[in-house]
Design an enzyme around this catalytic site. Structure first.
Site, mmCIF file in Angstrom:
data_model
loop_
_atom_site.group_PDB
_atom_site.id
_atom_site.type_symbol
_atom_site.label_atom_id
_atom_site.label_comp_id
_atom_site.label_asym_id
_atom_site.label_seq_id
_atom_site.Cartn_x
_atom_site.Cartn_y
_atom_site.Cartn_z
ATOM 1 N N ARG A 230 0.720 -1.096 -0.185
ATOM 2 C CA ARG A 230 0.106 -0.154 0.037
ATOM 3 C C ARG A 230 0.388 1.167 0.393
ATOM 4 O O ARG A 230 2.158 1.196 0.970
ATOM 5 C CB ARG A 230 -0.867 0.038 1.832
ATOM 6 C CG ARG A 230 -2.136 -1.464 1.269
ATOM 7 C CD ARG A 230 -3.792 -0.449 0.097
ATOM 8 N NE ARG A 230 -4.521 -1.635 0.259
ATOM 9 C CZ ARG A 230 -4.664 -2.659 -0.573
ATOM 10 N NH1 ARG A 230 -3.698 -2.575 -1.814
ATOM 11 N NH2 ARG A 230 -6.264 -3.416 -0.828
ATOM 12 N N HIS A 278 -0.770 0.207 -9.899
ATOM 13 C CA HIS A 278 -1.031 -0.614 -8.472
ATOM 14 C C HIS A 278 -1.494 -2.533 -9.561
ATOM 15 O O HIS A 278 -2.574 -2.378 -9.929
ATOM 16 C CB HIS A 278 -2.098 -0.280 -8.451
ATOM 17 C CG HIS A 278 -2.704 -1.175 -6.707
ATOM 18 N ND1 HIS A 278 -3.351 -0.553 -5.609
ATOM 19 C CD2 HIS A 278 -3.101 -2.142 -6.326
ATOM 20 C CE1 HIS A 278 -3.543 -0.598 -4.724
ATOM 21 N NE2 HIS A 278 -3.192 -2.264 -4.916
HETATM 22 P P1 NAP Z 1 -1.951 -11.262 5.217
HETATM 23 O O1 NAP Z 1 -2.099 -13.138 4.626
HETATM 24 O O2 NAP Z 1 -2.763 -11.019 6.228
HETATM 25 O O3 NAP Z 1 -0.632 -11.586 6.137
HETATM 26 C C1 NAP Z 1 -0.046 -10.808 5.967
HETATM 27 C C2 NAP Z 1 1.339 -10.571 7.098
HETATM 28 O O4 NAP Z 1 1.953 -9.114 7.332
HETATM 29 C C3 NAP Z 1 1.411 -11.565 7.887
HETATM 30 O O5 NAP Z 1 1.817 -12.167 7.585
HETATM 31 C C4 NAP Z 1 1.437 -10.373 9.654
HETATM 32 O O6 NAP Z 1 2.253 -11.472 10.303
HETATM 33 C C5 NAP Z 1 2.537 -9.726 8.832
HETATM 34 N N1 NAP Z 1 2.117 -8.268 9.510
HETATM 35 C C6 NAP Z 1 0.989 -7.441 9.394
HETATM 36 N N2 NAP Z 1 1.000 -6.615 10.234
HETATM 37 C C7 NAP Z 1 2.256 -6.914 10.970
HETATM 38 C C8 NAP Z 1 3.404 -5.626 11.894
HETATM 39 N N3 NAP Z 1 2.888 -4.816 12.575
HETATM 40 N N4 NAP Z 1 4.318 -6.164 11.644
HETATM 41 C C9 NAP Z 1 5.192 -7.368 11.184
HETATM 42 N N5 NAP Z 1 4.126 -7.858 9.851
HETATM 43 C C10 NAP Z 1 3.191 -7.638 10.437
HETATM 44 O O7 NAP Z 1 -2.232 -10.481 3.675
HETATM 45 P P2 NAP Z 1 -1.263 -10.692 2.757
HETATM 46 O O8 NAP Z 1 -2.687 -11.719 1.419
HETATM 47 O O9 NAP Z 1 0.027 -11.501 1.964
HETATM 48 O O10 NAP Z 1 -1.614 -9.041 1.951
HETATM 49 C C11 NAP Z 1 -0.780 -8.556 1.831
HETATM 50 C C12 NAP Z 1 -0.866 -6.812 1.969
HETATM 51 O O11 NAP Z 1 -0.310 -6.957 -0.459
HETATM 52 C C13 NAP Z 1 -2.440 -6.827 1.870
HETATM 53 O O12 NAP Z 1 -3.146 -6.419 2.900
HETATM 54 C C14 NAP Z 1 -2.430 -5.237 0.466
HETATM 55 O O13 NAP Z 1 -2.271 -4.235 1.420
HETATM 56 C C15 NAP Z 1 -1.443 -5.380 -0.246
HETATM 57 N N6 NAP Z 1 -2.278 -5.900 -2.028
HETATM 58 C C16 NAP Z 1 -1.732 -5.433 -2.458
HETATM 59 C C17 NAP Z 1 -1.775 -6.267 -4.196
HETATM 60 C C18 NAP Z 1 -1.496 -5.409 -5.333
HETATM 61 O O14 NAP Z 1 -1.731 -4.908 -6.474
HETATM 62 N N7 NAP Z 1 -0.467 -3.814 -5.415
HETATM 63 C C19 NAP Z 1 -2.823 -6.984 -4.588
HETATM 64 C C20 NAP Z 1 -3.021 -7.894 -3.482
HETATM 65 C C21 NAP Z 1 -2.595 -7.422 -2.030
HETATM 66 P P3 NAP Z 1 1.398 -12.401 11.294
HETATM 67 O O15 NAP Z 1 2.374 -13.920 9.914
HETATM 68 O O16 NAP Z 1 2.323 -12.496 12.356
HETATM 69 O O17 NAP Z 1 0.346 -11.881 11.270
HETATM 70 C C1 GLV Z 2 -5.392 -4.898 -4.359
HETATM 71 O O1 GLV Z 2 -4.603 -4.408 -4.037
HETATM 72 C C2 GLV Z 2 -5.517 -5.856 -3.255
HETATM 73 O O2 GLV Z 2 -5.930 -5.665 -2.009
HETATM 74 O O3 GLV Z 2 -6.605 -7.289 -3.478
#
Ligand code: NAP
Ligand code: GLV
Length: 315
Positions: A230, A278
């Site tokens: 983000r 994005h």
């Molecule tokens: P997820 O499965 O919820 O994983 C989040 C990870 O971040 C977990 O390992 C969590 O730790 C860690 N985390 C959260 N808060 C933290 C903190 N304060 N300190 C250290 N680690 C922390 O999320 P995801 O599905 O992988 O997605 C991650 C992010 O990618 C989304 O929230 C979104 O913003 C972004 N995204 C971007 C795109 C794009 O196209 N650019 C697309 C999709 C998603 P724990 O394992 O300990 O819970």
């Molecule tokens: C894209 O940024 C998503 O959060 O799916």
């Protein structure tokens, strides 16, 4: 089941989603807020809301919701809506196809930085022929921030390419073949050891503005930042200052404070920034529609939906 569909996206994309979702669950009663209006009784009595960036307040008067299903993985904007009914479970999009797309983008960024693709592209624009020193992949330390759905897949794929990969998360996580650390106290050392930092954290109160002046100073001056999570994770003016002062080598950015990135924004023209719109991991409506359908079937059976958001953590 009565399902409210609320997606703020361009018309053609919205129509594609509507078709894919209604095809996946043809026997349910789908409600479109544009056609119907959000004050209609059918809208107010929806059992499920399937949403992408809904306008804040839109779900406030849906009093019978049993699930809010996000079409996006990140739920930061959804959770910012303080009118969202407090007791309704929220599921975020988790789709292996999306994790894979994210890992592909991260691999492209890491390979491009490691193999100097951005430098050679700049050389080509200047018709300059100048081979640069080459490093082996196992000499390049890559730190993945966030070891959830996206981070874990990305870390494993980068390790398979031969990079020296480590990962950081809030709670201790084990990922085969990856050195992991957890918690804030471990972050400065992890950052200081990395050639390339890939950010895949959710945006929460804890992670907003993570890459400010002080944090960027914990990175090596020859290191690069890849932000695929983000825009608000990075303090844009501090990043610019670090790049301009030679305190950071390069930034690959897919996400920004303001999106679309304004045409006059300095990032578009910066020689040591690569901009993407994005698009690091777009939701794939073919697989995602099946994910939504499976979660709605779970609710219909009286089972808990998968991938529920922990509102107290913000992700
Ligand atoms: P997820 O499965 O919820 O994983 C989040 C990870 O971040 C977990 O390992 C969590 O730790 C860690 N985390 C959260 N808060 C933290 C903190 N304060 N300190 C250290 N680690 C922390 O999320 P995801 O599905 O992988 O997605 C991650 C992010 O990618 C989304 O929230 C979104 O913003 C972004 N995204 C971007 C795109 C794009 O196209 N650019 C697309 C999709 C998603 P724990 O394992 O300990 O819970
Ligand atoms: C894209 O940024 C998503 O959060 O799916």
């Amino acid at each position: 089941m009565r399902i409210a569909f609320d997606a703020r996206m361009d018309g053609a994309e919205r129509a594609d989603w509507w078709r894919a979702l209604t095809d996946a669950l043809p026997d349910d009663e789908w409600i479109d807020p544009i056609a119907e209006g959000t004050t209609s009784p059918r809208w107010r009595e929806a059992d499920i809301a399937v949403v992408a960036n809904p306008l804040p307040g839109r779900l406030a008067n849906c009093t019978q919701l049993r699930l809010v299903q996000s079409l996006w993985a990140g739920v930061d904007r959804l959770l910012a809506d303080t009118t969202l009914p407090r007791d309704v479970p929220i599921a975020r999009m988790v789709d292996p196809m999306m994790n894979r797309a994210m890992a592909e983008t991260a691999m492209w960024a890491v390979l491009s930085l490691h193999r100097r693709a951005f430098d050679y592209a700049a050389q080509q624009r200047r018709t300059q022929w100048h081979p640069l020193p080459q490093r082996r992949a196992d000499e390049v330390a890559v730190l993945v921030l966030g070891l959830g759905q996206m981070g874990r897949t990305t870390a494993l794929q980068l390790a398979a390419l031969g990079y020296r990969v480590s990962g950081w998360s809030a709670r201790a996580q084990q990922v085969e073949g990856i050195a992991t650390r957890a918690g804030w106290a471990a972050l400065p050392a992890a950052l200081g050891a990395a050639d390339i930092v890939v950010n895949l954290l959710p945006l929460t109160d804890d992670t907003r503005g993570l890459f400010d002046r002080a944090r960027l100073a914990q990175m090596r001056t020859d290191a690069s930042l890849v932000n695929l999570a983000r825009g608000a994770h990075v303090v844009e003016k501090d990043l610019l200052e670090a790049l301009n002062a030679g305190r950071l080598a390069y930034a690959v950015l897919d996400v920004f404070d303001t999106e679309p990135l304004p045409a006059t924004h300095v990032f578009w023209f910066h020689p040591r920034i690569t901009v993407w719109p994005h698009a690091a991991a777009q939701t794939d409506l073919r697989s995602a529609a099946a994910v939504v359908a499976a979660n709605i079937e779970a609710v219909r059976r009286g089972d808990p939906a998968a991938h529920l958001v922990d509102r107290s953590r913000g992700y």
